[in-house]
Design an enzyme around this catalytic site. Structure first.
Site, PDB file in Angstrom:
ATOM      1  N   GLY A  44       1.073  -1.425   0.272  1.00 41.06           N
ATOM      2  CA  GLY A  44       0.081  -0.180  -0.257  1.00 41.06           C
ATOM      3  C   GLY A  44       1.029   1.418   0.085  1.00 41.06           C
ATOM      4  N   LEU A  45       0.327   2.078   0.363  1.00 41.29           N
ATOM      5  CA  LEU A  45       1.190   3.839   0.582  1.00 41.29           C
ATOM      6  C   LEU A  45       1.614   3.364   1.004  1.00 41.29           C
ATOM      7  CD1 LEU A  45      -1.320   6.370   0.058  1.00 41.29           C
ATOM      8  CD2 LEU A  45      -0.545   5.527  -1.117  1.00 41.29           C
ATOM      9  N   GLY A  47       4.062   0.274   2.391  1.00 39.12           N
ATOM     10  CA  GLY A  47       5.347  -0.321   2.230  1.00 39.12           C
ATOM     11  C   GLY A  47       5.613  -0.208   0.580  1.00 39.12           C
ATOM     12  N   SER A 286     -17.382   9.420   0.515  1.00 36.69           N
ATOM     13  CA  SER A 286     -16.093   9.616   0.707  1.00 36.69           C
ATOM     14  C   SER A 286     -16.497  10.884   1.803  1.00 36.69           C
ATOM     15  CB  SER A 286     -15.518  11.219   0.106  1.00 36.69           C
ATOM     16  OG  SER A 286     -14.686  11.534   0.357  1.00 36.69           O
ATOM     17  N   ARG A 339     -14.585  12.546  12.603  1.00 36.50           N
ATOM     18  CA  ARG A 339     -15.318  11.515  12.442  1.00 36.50           C
ATOM     19  C   ARG A 339     -15.617  10.306  13.480  1.00 36.50           C
ATOM     20  NH1 ARG A 339     -11.330   8.497   7.844  1.00 36.50           N
ATOM     21  NH2 ARG A 339     -11.802  10.106   6.408  1.00 36.50           N
ATOM     22  N   GLU A 434      -1.147   2.168   8.649  1.00 37.83           N
ATOM     23  CA  GLU A 434      -1.912   1.800   9.218  1.00 37.83           C
ATOM     24  C   GLU A 434      -1.409   0.412  10.515  1.00 37.83           C
ATOM     25  OE1 GLU A 434      -5.972   0.975   7.603  1.00 37.83           O
ATOM     26  OE2 GLU A 434      -6.708   0.289   9.053  1.00 37.83           O
ATOM     27  N   ARG A 444      -8.159   8.825  13.540  1.00 34.28           N
ATOM     28  CA  ARG A 444      -7.273  10.039  12.843  1.00 34.28           C
ATOM     29  C   ARG A 444      -8.432  11.174  11.998  1.00 34.28           C
ATOM     30  NH1 ARG A 444      -7.101   9.155   7.286  1.00 34.28           N
ATOM     31  NH2 ARG A 444      -8.755   6.795   7.575  1.00 34.28           N
ATOM     32  N   LEU A 450      -3.552   8.507   4.425  1.00 37.17           N
ATOM     33  CA  LEU A 450      -2.685   8.509   3.476  1.00 37.17           C
ATOM     34  C   LEU A 450      -1.221   9.307   3.582  1.00 37.17           C
ATOM     35  CD1 LEU A 450      -5.099   9.310   0.635  1.00 37.17           C
ATOM     36  CD2 LEU A 450      -4.529   7.701   1.860  1.00 37.17           C
TER      37      LEU A 450
END
Lengths: 648, 247, 231
Positions: A44-45, A47, A286, A339, A434, A444, A450
């Site tokens: 992912g972002l 790794g 989103s 959130r 993450e 978060r 990201l």
């Protein structure tokens, strides 16, 4: 033996810590880098960026992912955007403000130094991505555009339509491809890490299963980087991809890595409500929609009844009969509260009986005002693909009627404990993105995942790992024909054989759904001592049932999805219990962790800084043994611990 | 709703496959196509049979993992959507649905409906990147990019690499996939620098891997879940040919 | 540079595009020439004479034949490649994708029909005109002078089955051109979303013009013959 936790936070002024640290740590010469091997788990972002950057530095990198291509990691699904303190909008944003918003958004349960570093490198990320060809949204003048996200009063989120995660991941994947072409990185798609191998107390490699052939394979390296994402799928229904799992992280925990704050789970407020028992996953809408959408439920219960009976359309309810409860309760931030706050407020209204669909578990997200103000075309430009997706799923057009939304499990702030260098309690094992616990505290902020993944992968790990590897330059190639590898492989084979031999009556999904139910009901948005105790007992019983009654069909030495799922569920069944234990231990409410015993009169989270300003780091003691908890105290030198206030 | 499913079953890459017929019943119209397959698989497992293997992951239409040729169409009925975004309300109650894997020489079947799309990775490894080093780049706003160019680059960059283009193309051509990447980077000043090299290397790799030639049918664009236009193929042709003529 | 025209897919397509473009231009020329036959058979015969066994006409014929040959050869090579790329296992169910023209998927078949038509056409005309001259003859098998194209046309299209064959041939050519003409712009990269409708319109116009132009001669001569017979 409890952990001796040393977060290795550099001394000095907050703003100087990272520069001072970079200057102090050791580096490895190019000639020596060529001799060193690094394994990266996940593409992912975090790794992807790490593997690419490490390869570029000259290390020999092996990168593993369970998908058929590194490009498919779940970072790709992030929609809204990525934060950075560029201050391109001239709204008085700064590194400090991003740092402060993030630490406050996380309800003061993250490390100051880590979060400041994150804010500091955020600007580099945007530069890097633009240079890689990420087509961020632009203004007519040709410069980068921004939008607002929850928990911030400035506009600092960069985006690429509703596909920001995809575009950033394609950037990292492209960088990775560049290194694969150069021969510094070797990619192993459709490979799953099933165990971590430790020799002399240091991470030395992994045991992986080739998901196509079923072969169990050994890979050795001088360091292992865990970038395997979060464990939200413990809830069965979440916004995570079907394959997202906590197993790689859990193997590390089992082998001695501390697991920090496992109970910190983010429930995202804007997901499409659940529709039936056959559902496989929840779809996120989103957070960017909250820029222009207004969240409400009816004021009158009779309207709720009429809505549920289908005799009244939401658009027919008059303005004065609508309760825009976020704007009412949090005037300063309105619909853009963080959130956790938005999710809890939705739950509060639904619990009070104002939920707007048949299940009573939905609120409205309405674009009527925005369409009237901006016109349908602009709304279509901004959110067209999301609106289409919503209509595809629900058969209702958000241009005509408000969307129905409800909170759903989205992200896990908890994860493997790491120090300032992102190294876990096992030397040579790193955790980024993450998969670690470090930057988001108890909640978060939107568009920060990201940021963290790329910050860790591009700008932090490639430096800090050198400090450890500088001690390994004399070390020979890791030999995988050693007793440690032998033993780890044997254990993996035995586990697979055991799973295949049970041949019980329940499918993996049958049991996973039951686990999900236990988790959502008891370890979800509202937790209590009673619910958590109950959850622990129920999960234990379910785990025992799993090991007696699961049915895994097919051949383990072939492409076998059921076996993959069973291996992952086996870990979720332990991880769920760990989450409940952590939640039980944390006798306070903070961020995404809400203990009903600890709330203010207004129903807000009641944090207890005196007793709980620490990260709870758990140590594995065996499947049915109680894990041991060590505290890493969180010292706030630079920010004043305050009650989070989004009201004024 | 009830359905009869004709599904391609194949043990592994070497075995010969064939269609098998299954029935599923009591499917809600709000069920997604893949959830319907989940239900079938759960039934199969309970009956002690091997479930149907199919690729899927995000189920939000963005990861590009899901595939499937459903009733003769890549990603099933409907346009601009992946298989995971298809809901059963799109089908007639009682219908027979034929499900096949992607068929293309460059995408060999791994098992049942799962194919190996590694060829797409290899094409991108040949040049689908901008050679910048981490941390040695100018400020993000240093080079203004006209909004129209950035938007067009984004249109092309929307490609999810699912393979529907090559799977649909009667020639098994990967041109839309290659074009999406080449065109996206060609529209950005950052990508222009290596434009010629990129176009040549990626086309050469595509040819080497056994993909077919574009005959401009436009079937790829019709089936692309991200509705990527063949105008990008025109740009790829232009990039490639001008690069070659400059050699 | 020479090798990419043989080795790379885009290069091979360029050859298809350029040779196709050349053939389209020839066809347009041929059509205009034919139209003369309606207005003035004598004028038409003058052109025929001009295009007899002269060095320039022969050179033109050779180039034209090469163009046709290259177009066909590349079509075969490309199609063979494409067939292999599709894999040994084909789909059991296929449907026509929306917005995809039938002709675009059947260019080879259409090409064969066009080729067959061409063969017949060469037997009907070229073998009785330029070939006769080339072999030094002064009169062809039908007893006409090799440059008396008008008589040859009249003779050929006095037969209803020839009229039918030519109309089928022209129809196939119409389909082939509706895809081929815009496609050659796409292949060289001179196309985008704004220009697609325009290019496709151009392709339809060219294809229709070609069809009508050639068909006019066929029909007019057939009609003339009918009238003469009736009268």
């Amino acid at each position: 033996m409890a952990f001796k936790l040393d977060a290795k936070i550099p001394a000095g002024e907050l703003a100087q810590k990272w520069s001072n640290h970079k200057a102090a740590i050791k580096v490895v010469s190019p000639a020596n880098k060529r001799k060193l091997d690094i394994i990266v788990i996940g593409t992912g972002l975090g790794g992807g960026a790490a593997a690419a950057s490490l390869g570029e530095l000259g290390y020999n990198v092996k990168v593993f992912c369970i998908q058929d291509s590194p490009r498919r990691a779940h970072s790709i699904a992030a929609q809204g955007g990525i934060n950075a303190a560029k201050n391109y909008q001239n709204d008085n944003d700064s590194v400090y403000r991003l740092f402060y918003d993030t630490i406050k958004g996380g309800d003061y349960r993250a490390r100051e130094a880590n979060v400041y570093r994150l804010a500091e490198v955020s600007n580099l990320i945007i530069d890097q991505c633009v240079a890689q060809g990420v087509p961020f949204a632009r203004e007519y003048g040709g410069l980068l555009a921004n939008r607002s996200f929850g928990g911030a009063q400035v506009s600092r989120t960069f985006y690429a339509r509703g596909q920001t995660g995809q575009q950033l991941l394609l950037g990292a994947y492209a960088a990775l491809n560049k290194e694969i072409a150069a021969g510094t990185v070797k990619s192993y798609p459709r490979h799953e890490m099933l165990d971590l191998v430790i020799e002399n107390g240091e991470a030395r490699g992994i045991i992986a299963r080739n998901l196509v052939t079923g072969e169990i394979e050994r890979y050795g390296a001088h360091a292992v980087v865990l970038a395997s994402g979060g464990y939200g799928n413990v809830f069965f229904l979440s916004t995570n991809a079907m394959g997202s799992n906590g197993s790689a992280a859990f193997q590390c925990y089992r082998k001695g890595a501390g697991f920090a704050n496992p109970c910190f789970t983010q429930i995202h407020p804007t997901c499409i409500p659940k529709h039936g028992t056959q559902q496989s996953k929840l779809t996120l809408m989103s957070e960017s929609l909250r820029n222009d959408g207004r969240i409400w439920v009816p004021k009158k219960l009779e309207d709720v009844k009429a809505l549920r009976a289908g005799t009244l359309k939401p658009s027919e309810i008059a303005e004065e009969d609508r309760d825009y409860y976020l704007e009412r309760r949090y005037p300063a931030f309105g619909n853009l509260v963080p959130r956790d706050v938005a999710s809890r407020a939705a739950k509060e209204r639904c619990d009070a009986g104002f939920g707007v669909n048949e299940t009573g578990l939905a609120v409205f997200l309405d674009f009527k005002t925005a369409i009237a103000r901006l016109g349908k075309d602009i709304i279509k430009q901004r959110y067209g693909n999301l609106f289409d997706m919503y209509e595809e799923i629900t058969d209702v057009s958000p241009y005509e009627e408000p969307m129905q939304i409800f909170p759903a499990v989205h992200y896990t702030m908890g994860g493997i404990w790491v120090d300032y260098n992102l190294m876990t309690t096992i030397p040579g094992l790193y955790a980024i993105g993450e998969a670690n616990f470090s930057d988001h505290g108890a909640n978060r902020l939107g568009a920060s995942a990201l940021m963290q993944g790329l910050a860790d992968g591009y700008f932090v790990l490639p430096y800090t790992i050198g400090d450890y590897l500088s001690h390994k330059i004399q070390a020979p190639k890791v030999d995988t024909n050693t007793p440690a590898f032998e033993e780890a492989e044997k254990a993996v084979r035995a586990k697979i054989a055991k799973l295949m031999s049970i041949q019980g009556k329940q499918s993996v999904d049958d049991i996973h759904k039951r686990l999900g139910n236990i988790m959502w009901e008891n370890v979800g948005m509202a937790r209590s001592k009673e619910s958590l105790t109950k959850a622990i007992a129920e999960i234990k019983a379910l785990r025992a049932e799993f090991w007696k009654d699961v049915k895994v069909v097919g051949d383990p030495m072939s492409f076998n999805v059921e076996l993959e799922k069973a291996l992952r569920l086996a870990d979720f069944l332990e991880l769920g219990e760990l989450m409940a234990r952590d939640a039980l231990n944390r006798e306070e409410s903070c961020g995404g962790h809400f203990r009903v015993e600890h709330q203010t009169e207004e129903g807000e989270a009641d944090r207890d800084d005196e007793h709980f300003a620490y990260a709870a780091v758990w140590e594995y003691k065996g499947m049915d043994a109680e894990p041991e908890m060590t505290k890493e105290p969180l010292n706030f030198e630079f920010v004043h611990l305050a009650k989070r206030n989004y009201k004024d | 709703m009830n359905f009869t499913l004709k599904i391609w079953r194949q043990k592994d890459a070497k075995s010969k496959g064939g269609f098998e017929t299954y029935k599923v019943s009591d499917i809600s119209e709000d069920t997604s196509f893949l959830e319907m397959l989940d239900i079938l698989n759960n039934d199969l497992i309970h009956a002690g049979k091997e479930p149907v293997a199919f690729d899927h992951d995000c189920r939000e239409g963005i990861c590009g993992m899901c595939s499937l040729h459903i009733d003769g169409k890549a990603h099933g009925p409907g346009q601009g959507a992946t298989t995971c975004q298809i809901y059963m309300r799109k089908f007639k109650d009682g219908a027979t649905i034929t499900i096949e894997p992607w068929r293309s020489a460059a995408f060999p079947v791994i098992k049942d409906l799962v194919v190996n799309r590694g060829a797409y990775d290899q094409i991108l490894q040949a040049g689908g990147f901008i050679s910048v080093r981490t941390n040695s780049v100018p400020d993000a706003n240093a080079i203004p990019i006209p909004k129209a160019d950035a938007d067009e680059a984004m249109d092309a960059a929307a490609c999810i690499g699912c393979g529907a283009c090559a799977a649909t193309c009667k020639n098994g051509s990967a041109m839309l996939f290659v074009a999406a990447r080449v065109s996206s980077l060609a529209k950005l000043p950052q990508g222009r620098v290596e434009g010629a090299r990129r176009a040549k290397a990626m086309v050469a790799k595509m040819d080497e891997l056994g993909f077919g030639n574009c005959t401009n049918t436009g079937a790829c664009q019709a089936e692309c879940p991200k509705s990527i236009s063949i105008a990008h193929i025109a740009r790829l042709n232009r990039e490639f040919l001008s690069a070659k003529f400059e050699d | 540079m020479s090798c990419f025209l043989c080795n790379s897919s885009v290069g091979k397509k360029l050859v298809m595009s350029v040779s196709g473009c050349f053939l389209v231009l020839f066809i347009l020329f041929h059509m205009s020439m034919n139209l003369t036959a309606i207005i003035s058979p004598a004028g038409y015969n003058t052109i025929c004479e001009f295009l007899g066994a002269n060095w320039y006409a022969l050179a033109g014929t050779a180039v034209l034949a090469a163009g046709v040959l290259v177009h066909i050869l590349y079509a075969l090579v490309l199609t063979l490649n494409n067939y292999r790329a599709r894999g040994s296992q084909r789909y059991a169910v296929t449907v026509q994708e929306p917005g995809v023209a039938w002709s675009s998927k059947n260019m080879l078949v259409l090409g064969f029909v066009v080729l067959a038509g061409l063969a017949i056409h060469l037997i009907h005309f070229w073998s009785k005109m330029q070939l006769v001259e080339l072999l030094g003859g002064h009169v062809n098998a039908l007893g006409f002078g090799p440059a008396d194209g008008a008589a040859l046309i009249a003779h050929t299209f006095s037969k209803w089955y020839n009229v039918l064959i030519y109309l089928v041939w022209l129809a196939a050519l119409w389909f082939h051109l509706t895809h081929g003409v815009w496609s050659m712009f796409q292949t060289v990269g001179w196309a985008n979303d704004t220009w697609y409708p325009r290019l496709k319109c151009l392709a339809n116009v060219v294809a229709t013009l070609v069809f009508l132009g050639f068909a006019a001669v066929v029909v007019v001569y057939f009609a003339k013959n009918c009238c003469c017979t009736c009268c």
